[in-house]
Design an enzyme around this catalytic site. Sequence first.
Site, PDB file in Angstrom:
ATOM      1  N   ASP A  50     -27.629  12.615  18.185  1.00  0.00           N
ATOM      2  CA  ASP A  50     -26.300  12.919  18.726  1.00  0.00           C
ATOM      3  C   ASP A  50     -26.144  14.350  19.240  1.00  0.00           C
ATOM      4  O   ASP A  50     -25.248  14.619  20.011  1.00  0.00           O
ATOM      5  CB  ASP A  50     -25.220  12.641  17.670  1.00  0.00           C
ATOM      6  CG  ASP A  50     -25.428  13.469  16.413  1.00  0.00           C
ATOM      7  OD1 ASP A  50     -26.409  14.232  16.362  1.00  0.00           O
ATOM      8  OD2 ASP A  50     -24.623  13.349  15.484  1.00  0.00           O
ATOM      9  N   ARG A 285     -18.037  14.797  14.780  1.00  0.00           N
ATOM     10  CA  ARG A 285     -18.416  14.118  16.022  1.00  0.00           C
ATOM     11  C   ARG A 285     -17.224  13.624  16.807  1.00  0.00           C
ATOM     12  O   ARG A 285     -16.075  13.814  16.438  1.00  0.00           O
ATOM     13  CB  ARG A 285     -19.355  12.956  15.688  1.00  0.00           C
ATOM     14  CG  ARG A 285     -20.605  13.451  14.999  1.00  0.00           C
ATOM     15  CD  ARG A 285     -21.665  12.409  14.948  1.00  0.00           C
ATOM     16  NE  ARG A 285     -21.599  11.529  16.105  1.00  0.00           N
ATOM     17  CZ  ARG A 285     -22.189  10.370  16.161  1.00  0.00           C
ATOM     18  NH1 ARG A 285     -22.894   9.931  15.144  1.00  0.00           N
ATOM     19  NH2 ARG A 285     -22.076   9.611  17.235  1.00  0.00           N
ATOM     20  N   TYR A 293     -25.671  14.159   6.907  1.00  0.00           N
ATOM     21  CA  TYR A 293     -27.121  14.051   6.704  1.00  0.00           C
ATOM     22  C   TYR A 293     -27.411  14.469   5.281  1.00  0.00           C
ATOM     23  O   TYR A 293     -27.080  15.594   4.879  1.00  0.00           O
ATOM     24  CB  TYR A 293     -27.865  15.035   7.602  1.00  0.00           C
ATOM     25  CG  TYR A 293     -28.076  14.607   9.022  1.00  0.00           C
ATOM     26  CD1 TYR A 293     -28.845  13.491   9.319  1.00  0.00           C
ATOM     27  CD2 TYR A 293     -27.552  15.348  10.071  1.00  0.00           C
ATOM     28  CE1 TYR A 293     -29.074  13.124  10.636  1.00  0.00           C
ATOM     29  CE2 TYR A 293     -27.767  14.992  11.389  1.00  0.00           C
ATOM     30  CZ  TYR A 293     -28.530  13.876  11.663  1.00  0.00           C
ATOM     31  OH  TYR A 293     -28.750  13.522  12.951  1.00  0.00           O
ATOM     32  N   PRO A 370     -34.174  15.512  11.273  1.00  0.00           N
ATOM     33  CA  PRO A 370     -33.080  15.497  12.249  1.00  0.00           C
ATOM     34  C   PRO A 370     -32.113  16.666  12.148  1.00  0.00           C
ATOM     35  O   PRO A 370     -31.233  16.801  12.984  1.00  0.00           O
ATOM     36  CB  PRO A 370     -32.332  14.216  11.860  1.00  0.00           C
ATOM     37  CG  PRO A 370     -32.531  14.113  10.385  1.00  0.00           C
ATOM     38  CD  PRO A 370     -33.901  14.648  10.120  1.00  0.00           C
TER      39      PRO A 370
HETATM   40  P1  FAD Z   1     -36.913   6.559  21.434  1.00  0.00           P
HETATM   41  O1  FAD Z   1     -35.496   6.939  21.516  1.00  0.00           O
HETATM   42  O2  FAD Z   1     -37.452   6.058  20.141  1.00  0.00           O
HETATM   43  O3  FAD Z   1     -37.138   5.479  22.568  1.00  0.00           O
HETATM   44  C1  FAD Z   1     -38.307   4.705  22.625  1.00  0.00           C
HETATM   45  C2  FAD Z   1     -37.992   3.466  23.442  1.00  0.00           C
HETATM   46  O4  FAD Z   1     -39.223   2.779  23.663  1.00  0.00           O
HETATM   47  C3  FAD Z   1     -37.061   2.492  22.743  1.00  0.00           C
HETATM   48  O5  FAD Z   1     -36.042   2.097  23.631  1.00  0.00           O
HETATM   49  C4  FAD Z   1     -37.968   1.341  22.339  1.00  0.00           C
HETATM   50  O6  FAD Z   1     -37.308   0.081  22.382  1.00  0.00           O
HETATM   51  C5  FAD Z   1     -39.051   1.403  23.384  1.00  0.00           C
HETATM   52  N1  FAD Z   1     -40.337   0.895  22.922  1.00  0.00           N
HETATM   53  C6  FAD Z   1     -40.951   1.158  21.768  1.00  0.00           C
HETATM   54  N2  FAD Z   1     -42.132   0.520  21.717  1.00  0.00           N
HETATM   55  C7  FAD Z   1     -42.259  -0.160  22.876  1.00  0.00           C
HETATM   56  C8  FAD Z   1     -43.255  -1.010  23.401  1.00  0.00           C
HETATM   57  N3  FAD Z   1     -44.345  -1.291  22.717  1.00  0.00           N
HETATM   58  N4  FAD Z   1     -43.049  -1.529  24.630  1.00  0.00           N
HETATM   59  C9  FAD Z   1     -41.925  -1.267  25.335  1.00  0.00           C
HETATM   60  N5  FAD Z   1     -40.954  -0.474  24.869  1.00  0.00           N
HETATM   61  C10 FAD Z   1     -41.112   0.077  23.645  1.00  0.00           C
HETATM   62  N6  FAD Z   1     -32.500  12.390  16.059  1.00  0.00           N
HETATM   63  C11 FAD Z   1     -31.557  13.291  15.824  1.00  0.00           C
HETATM   64  O7  FAD Z   1     -31.600  14.358  16.438  1.00  0.00           O
HETATM   65  N7  FAD Z   1     -30.540  13.027  14.944  1.00  0.00           N
HETATM   66  C12 FAD Z   1     -30.485  11.843  14.276  1.00  0.00           C
HETATM   67  O8  FAD Z   1     -29.596  11.615  13.471  1.00  0.00           O
HETATM   68  C13 FAD Z   1     -31.454  10.889  14.490  1.00  0.00           C
HETATM   69  N8  FAD Z   1     -31.412   9.708  13.852  1.00  0.00           N
HETATM   70  C14 FAD Z   1     -32.351   8.788  14.113  1.00  0.00           C
HETATM   71  C15 FAD Z   1     -32.294   7.583  13.466  1.00  0.00           C
HETATM   72  C16 FAD Z   1     -33.235   6.603  13.704  1.00  0.00           C
HETATM   73  C17 FAD Z   1     -33.153   5.304  12.990  1.00  0.00           C
HETATM   74  C18 FAD Z   1     -34.267   6.859  14.639  1.00  0.00           C
HETATM   75  C19 FAD Z   1     -35.298   5.809  14.938  1.00  0.00           C
HETATM   76  C20 FAD Z   1     -34.334   8.071  15.268  1.00  0.00           C
HETATM   77  C21 FAD Z   1     -33.385   9.058  15.008  1.00  0.00           C
HETATM   78  N9  FAD Z   1     -33.414  10.296  15.631  1.00  0.00           N
HETATM   79  C22 FAD Z   1     -32.472  11.205  15.400  1.00  0.00           C
HETATM   80  C23 FAD Z   1     -34.494  10.649  16.533  1.00  0.00           C
HETATM   81  C24 FAD Z   1     -34.090  10.481  17.981  1.00  0.00           C
HETATM   82  O9  FAD Z   1     -33.439   9.251  18.159  1.00  0.00           O
HETATM   83  C25 FAD Z   1     -35.357  10.560  18.790  1.00  0.00           C
HETATM   84  O10 FAD Z   1     -35.944  11.839  18.593  1.00  0.00           O
HETATM   85  C26 FAD Z   1     -35.157  10.356  20.255  1.00  0.00           C
HETATM   86  O11 FAD Z   1     -34.501   9.157  20.506  1.00  0.00           O
HETATM   87  C27 FAD Z   1     -36.520  10.360  20.924  1.00  0.00           C
HETATM   88  O12 FAD Z   1     -36.439   9.823  22.201  1.00  0.00           O
HETATM   89  P2  FAD Z   1     -37.652   9.004  22.806  1.00  0.00           P
HETATM   90  O13 FAD Z   1     -37.178   8.585  24.138  1.00  0.00           O
HETATM   91  O14 FAD Z   1     -38.879   9.813  22.702  1.00  0.00           O
HETATM   92  O15 FAD Z   1     -37.887   7.770  21.850  1.00  0.00           O
END
Ligand code: FAD
Length: 682
Positions: A50, A285, A293, A370
């Site tokens: 967020d 928020r 957290y 986080p």
């Molecule tokens: P992601 O947001 O994980 O996106 C990856 C995408 O790839 C997803 O849409 C997924 O569906 C897709 N994907 C995965 N595997 C495949 C595949 N094999 N084939 C096709 N598509 C695939 N960060 C904070 O700063 N504060 C928080 O409170 C916080 N809480 C979180 C809670 C949870 C449960 C999670 C999982 C993460 C949290 N994070 C938090 C971390 C934050 O969400 C991530 O750092 C951020 O989203 C990273 O972005 P990204 O695009 O690298 O990966």
Amino acid sequence: TLPQAEDHVDVLIVGAGPAGLMLANWLSRCDVKTRIVDKRGTKIFNGQADGLQCRTLEIFDSFDFADRAWRESNHMLEICLWNPDEQGRIRRSDRIPDTIPGISRFQQVVLHQGRIERFFLDSIKEHSDIVVERGVLPTAFEFDDAKADDFNEYPINVTVRTLSDEESTPQQQQQHHKSAKGEEITVSDGLYRSNLAADDTDDLIRAAETNSRVDQVESIKAKFLVGCDGAHSWVRRQLGFQLEGDSTDYIWGVLDIVPITDFPDIRQRCAIHSATAGSVMVIPRENKLVRLYIQLQTTEHAQAGGKADRSWITPEIILQSAQRILHPYKLDYSYCDWWTAYQIGQRVGNQFSLKERVFLAGDAVHTHSPKAGQGMNVSMQDTYNLGWKLAHVVKGYSDPSILKTYQSERKKIAQDLIAFDHRFSRLFSGRPAKDIMDEEGVSMEEFKSAFEKGNEFASGIAVNYGASLIVAKEGDPVTQGDGTIVAQDKTTRVVSKPQLVTKIDIGKRMPSFKVLNQSDARPWHLQELLKSNGRWRIIVFPGQLSLPTNMQRMQSLGAKLGAKDSFIRHYTPTPQPIDSVIEVLTVHAGPRADVELLDLPEAFHPYSETLGWDYWKVFVDDQSYHEGHGQAYANYGIDPVKGASVILRPDQYVSWVGEVDDYEEMEKFFAGFMKAQNLEKE
Ligand code: FAD
């Protein structure tokens, strides 16, 4: 099953989280043939990350949607630190600004990831035909080594399958429990996407192989593949790359609630250390929500050697921990928007790229806690760094060697991030020291100082890229593993003169101050002129144009830049507009009224047969009618008698600094990596 269809693309992105969407968004502005697939059937709607740091908002603004985030988000201005007093009762011990005053025109805000993904989707749609293909799962990856060095070739082949709705939409269980007032509460189980739940990619691949409802199997041949597929990254596994580092024993509980409480600072960001019950971070928020957290005690629940058992974690457990920490203040809720728990690994990828053809970004190459709101920001900034480089290579503007700077620039950031997280986690999670003699406890002074210092790092503004082909500064070019930078050797190295701009750092993003348009007197923040549209920029600060030497330098530079054989023409494919690859902007030192636009050479305000003069290239550091004086020269540390020129990358980072009219050094800089266009015509 044999593929039923085949496609050729420049860039294939796997994963449409923040990292993948930022990349698709960049490429949508640069007219690059792109596909983006995600195994999930929908984007996320609540929870997860967020925090938006001020550098991220600057980037959003360069894509024209920061205003949406700014309006909808909750703004965090102050951090309150709470510690136990001598009696062990928590009390407010300090207030500090959340964003360091003066480092950016934006401050940290919070808005949930789902909205941010929405802004990206709208922006991508507005600028291109790219659509996120959801419920599409990559099942096989092949890489043809023989084609890796020819950048017109497609060395990558990814087979993808379309999933059925049921497969792509995992069951999100509803949970029921009672609030402290005895009311029945229904909440979505936030663990279903948590890393405490097993990754389901392999199950999905197996299911897709046997599923008769699969609509289509397709083979996508790509010049570049970017794995933005999160912490369990399938792309990373195909490459055999590892994440290095540790999985910590910490489990973090996250609760998004509308709080009912008498705690006075619930609308401030707070770090609360209780005497014996642990710590909580409070994040106020949007929509009256507050995020808590909490680091949950894990020891009695951890499984030997592996992932912690998660069955004991419920929203009630998280709430009860918060209540113990906040005692004697009361905390309860009637509405819970989302909750989750996850175990923190502090890890960095050992390699970010395979031969500059396949790249990893975001959580796929770094994971951490986080607390400092870094995950989403650093992930988006990875692909903000990569996007324009890919576009320039695909379009043939640039030599592929610039792609090596992705790993050298971003791996360092990921490592710094993990080091920061290590330090900060210890200070956040430790028990507060009772007095100076209590060496095992955490000193609250040290915590405050780490928080203040950490804020600069966390803002994203401190990012300072090392010397490379595209950053002309002192220092050895960064070398890391096989990601060695092809740098200019000593004899051909491009020389910057940092002494001409004492408050701009080469390698950092260009700071922003207000300047006025020469032609209509409207004030602009300089950064507003630096849109993310793929252009390099030369910003000329000629000083006071009433001084004859300064005007002569402008005439001389203008003549060279505007000449038929100038490097700008050399690198711009005809018939594209002359500012479409390298744009020249001017900020003179005023006064505005002493200068006429048309007294400056045409190179500074290009002419077009159909559109006339370009009135949006020349600006001045002067008093505005309504918004004060930006004092740009003083703030950039530029002498108005001497002036300076600055080259900026398409992502606003400073590449080179030199004399106003040092055309030869500018030419040498671009010659290090740009490719001549229009060869057949010359
Ligand atoms: P992601 O947001 O994980 O996106 C990856 C995408 O790839 C997803 O849409 C997924 O569906 C897709 N994907 C995965 N595997 C495949 C595949 N094999 N084939 C096709 N598509 C695939 N960060 C904070 O700063 N504060 C928080 O409170 C916080 N809480 C979180 C809670 C949870 C449960 C999670 C999982 C993460 C949290 N994070 C938090 C971390 C934050 O969400 C991530 O750092 C951020 O989203 C990273 O972005 P990204 O695009 O690298 O990966």
